[in-house]
Design an enzyme around this catalytic site. Structure first.
Site, PDB file in Angstrom:
ATOM      1  N   ALA A  12       0.857  -1.197   0.000  1.00 22.68           N
ATOM      2  CA  ALA A  12       0.000   0.000   0.000  1.00 22.68           C
ATOM      3  C   ALA A  12       0.886   1.238   0.000  1.00 22.68           C
ATOM      4  CB  ALA A  12      -0.926  -0.009   1.209  1.00 22.68           C
TER       5      ALA A  12
ATOM      6  N   ARG B 258       3.346  18.525   2.825  1.00 23.23           N
ATOM      7  CA  ARG B 258       3.926  18.529   1.468  1.00 23.23           C
ATOM      8  C   ARG B 258       4.698  19.809   1.133  1.00 23.23           C
ATOM      9  NH1 ARG B 258      -1.043  15.282  -0.489  1.00 23.23           N
ATOM     10  NH2 ARG B 258      -0.155  13.203  -0.308  1.00 23.23           N
TER      11      ARG B 258
ATOM     12  N   ARG C 216      36.182  27.482 -13.336  1.00 19.66           N
ATOM     13  CA  ARG C 216      36.630  26.529 -14.361  1.00 19.66           C
ATOM     14  C   ARG C 216      36.963  27.239 -15.673  1.00 19.66           C
ATOM     15  NH1 ARG C 216      39.001  21.736 -15.554  1.00 19.66           N
ATOM     16  NH2 ARG C 216      38.052  20.706 -17.353  1.00 19.66           N
TER      17      ARG C 216
ATOM     18  N   GLU D 108       5.785  11.172   0.178  1.00 18.57           N
ATOM     19  CA  GLU D 108       4.584  11.956   0.538  1.00 18.57           C
ATOM     20  C   GLU D 108       3.633  12.073  -0.655  1.00 18.57           C
ATOM     21  OE1 GLU D 108       4.841  15.162   3.228  1.00 18.57           O
ATOM     22  OE2 GLU D 108       6.630  14.371   4.192  1.00 18.57           O
ATOM     23  N   GLY D 109       3.551  11.005  -1.421  1.00 17.48           N
ATOM     24  CA  GLY D 109       2.691  10.969  -2.603  1.00 17.48           C
ATOM     25  C   GLY D 109       3.497  11.274  -3.839  1.00 17.48           C
TER      26      GLY D 109
END
Ligand SMILES: Cc1cc2nc3c(=O)[nH]c(=O)nc-3n(C[C@H](O)[C@H](O)[C@H](O)COP(=O)(O)OP(=O)(O)OC[C@H]3O[C@@H](n4cnc5c(N)ncnc54)[C@H](O)[C@@H]3O)c2cc1C
Length: 423
Positions: free
Chosen positions: A152, A265, A290, A386-387
């Site tokens: 789940a 969220r 760089r 969290e989804g």
């Protein structure tokens, strides 16, 4: 909101310590500015120097948790009547964002405790709040939230863990999977079925303390990123918990979980914004050092445009995250859509910006000696937990459609919004 306490980490120097400010004015109060600057200082002085080492070892950063606790950082989202500072989601996001600039994994140790604390703030009785919130505020203990199970995940309604009533106790059986702060936290909000015949309507949220007989932990997961955070199984075998540990009422478990996630969220979004900003800062710095073709790579338009897009996306993600957090703290009723939008946008941004940061570093970006490959690994989880972002897009779309249906009903009823009631 109360002010940061006597214990605040180097409180005197915090106000002047952080010179760098976002270019956009988000109208922070003095207290919010202090919280952000305090978290930034801890990130710079205590987290950044250890981020690579803890990413390698996967050791839980208890010393940093202690520093954050002593600095009152865990108090910021806890109500003042329970020894917090009375802030909310926005203050939590400010802290998480700053911590995440230095290490998304260590920041998660803080954010996941907030996730475990939110259900107590939202649904706890005064007694439950008095018992746990002051200790969570001081970081004497940390919290966790257990919803996911092996079968789940996105389909949270498919949970199988049960909490059978037996006199004044619940007897919990089942396994929760991938629980952040698992094993380290002292208090867990666990979603279990008190009436399996009613499916998700028969679920309840129950507080379970570490050390309760019948409550054990599985092995620590070996993860791609956020490796300083602990992720473990929670294993319940005839675990007896007093009924007084129920949050809210029986049958409210799914509601507790969904309302908690709505409020947490933006914290994931803030973590994503922090990771992305951290990567952008490193990319700008590197591009100025760089040299290729006799020039710094920052003088090439191809690199400049990359940096410009990265910065624009981070700022947009931050603005959406702050808007969602402020909507929650402002007491807006329907926050699911905003909260999901912030999470989706900020996490997709973090993935893109950290990948682009590796690009700016070229081959060096792919090496562990440089910080951006870790940021890219850390960013990935923000699209998942969290989804997942697929599920968040579903949440957003369903809310849009629901609002459109309501709008049409209001229009049909002459604008008084009571079309359903009239029928
Ligand atoms: C490091 C880590 C920490 C975590 N911490 C916690 C925690 O503290 N507490 C907790 O309860 N859980 C936690 N989780 C669990 C996390 O919330 C779940 O992993 C997440 O909700 C997704 O579930 P799943 O992994 O089972 O994926 P699945 O649900 O199996 O999904 C697999 C894929 O299918 C997609 N998918 C599934 N259903 C649909 C659909 N209807 N439409 C479109 N696409 C779909 C998903 O988006 C995904 O891409 C954690 C997970 C990780 C990896």
């Amino acid at each position: 909101m109360a002010v940061l306490g006597q214990n605040a980490y180097h409180t005197e120097t915090v106000k002047i310590a952080v010179k760098r400010r976002p270019h956009v004015n988000y109208f922070l109060t003095e207290e919010q500015t202090m919280i952000r600057d305090l978290a930034a200082q801890i990130a710079r002085e205590k987290i950044a120097p250890r981020a690579a080492e803890l990413d390698e070892s996967g050791e839980f950063p208890w010393d940093v948790v202690e520093t954050m606790g002593k600095s009152d950082l865990y108090r910021v989202f806890i109500p003042s009547e329970y020894e917090g500072l009375g802030g909310g989601c926005f203050e939590m996001c400010l802290a998480v964002e700053e911590l995440s600039k230095a290490c998304g994994g260590i920041a998660l140790c803080y954010a996941a405790s907030a996730l475990g604390t939110i259900p107590i703030i939202l649904f706890g009785s005064d007694e439950q709040k008095r018992k746990y919130l002051p200790r969570l505020a001081s970081a004497e203990i940390i919290a966790a939230f257990g919803l996911t199970e092996p079968n789940a995940g996105s389909d949270a309604a498919g949970i199988k863990t049960t909490a059978r009533a037996d006199g004044d106790y619940y007897v919990i059986n089942g396994t929760k999977q991938w629980i952040t702060n698992g094993g380290e936290a002292s208090i867990y909000t666990v979603i279990a079925l008190t009436d399996p015949t009613r499916g998700v309507r028969g679920s309840s949220a129950i507080l379970v303390e570490k050390g309760t007989p019948g409550f054990e932990f599985g092995k620590k997961e070996n993860k791609m990123g956020i490796r300083a955070s602990a992720t473990r199984e929670l294993i319940f075998q005839d675990c007896r918990v007093p009924k007084s540990n129920l949050l809210g009422k029986e049958g409210m478990g799914f509601l507790v979980a969904m309302r908690t996630l709505d409020q947490s969220r933006p914290g994931v979004a803030a973590q994503a914004v922090g990771i992305a900003q951290g990567a952008l800062d490193k990319a700008i710095e590197y591009s100025r050092e760089r040299q290729q073709f006799g020039k710094t790579i920052s003088s090439f338009q191809g690199v400049q445009f990359l940096l410009a897009d990265m910065a624009t996306q981070v700022e947009a993600a931050r603005a959406l995250t702050y808007a969602a957090a402020r909507a929650i703290d402002g007491g807006e009723k329907d926050v699911s859509r905003m909260s999901a939008m912030a999470k989706v946008f900020a996490s997709d941004t973090a993935m893109k910006v950290t990948t682009d940061a590796v690009q700016v570093f070229g081959g060096y970006g792919y090496m562990k000696e440089y910080p951006v490959e870790k940021m890219m690994r850390d960013a990935k989880i923000t699209q998942i937990y969290e989804g997942t972002n697929q599920i968040q897009r579903e949440v957003i779309a369903l809310n849009l459609i629901k609002e459109s249906v309501r709008g049409a009903a209001r229009a049909a009823s002459g604008g008084n919004g009571s079309a359903t009631a009239k029928k």
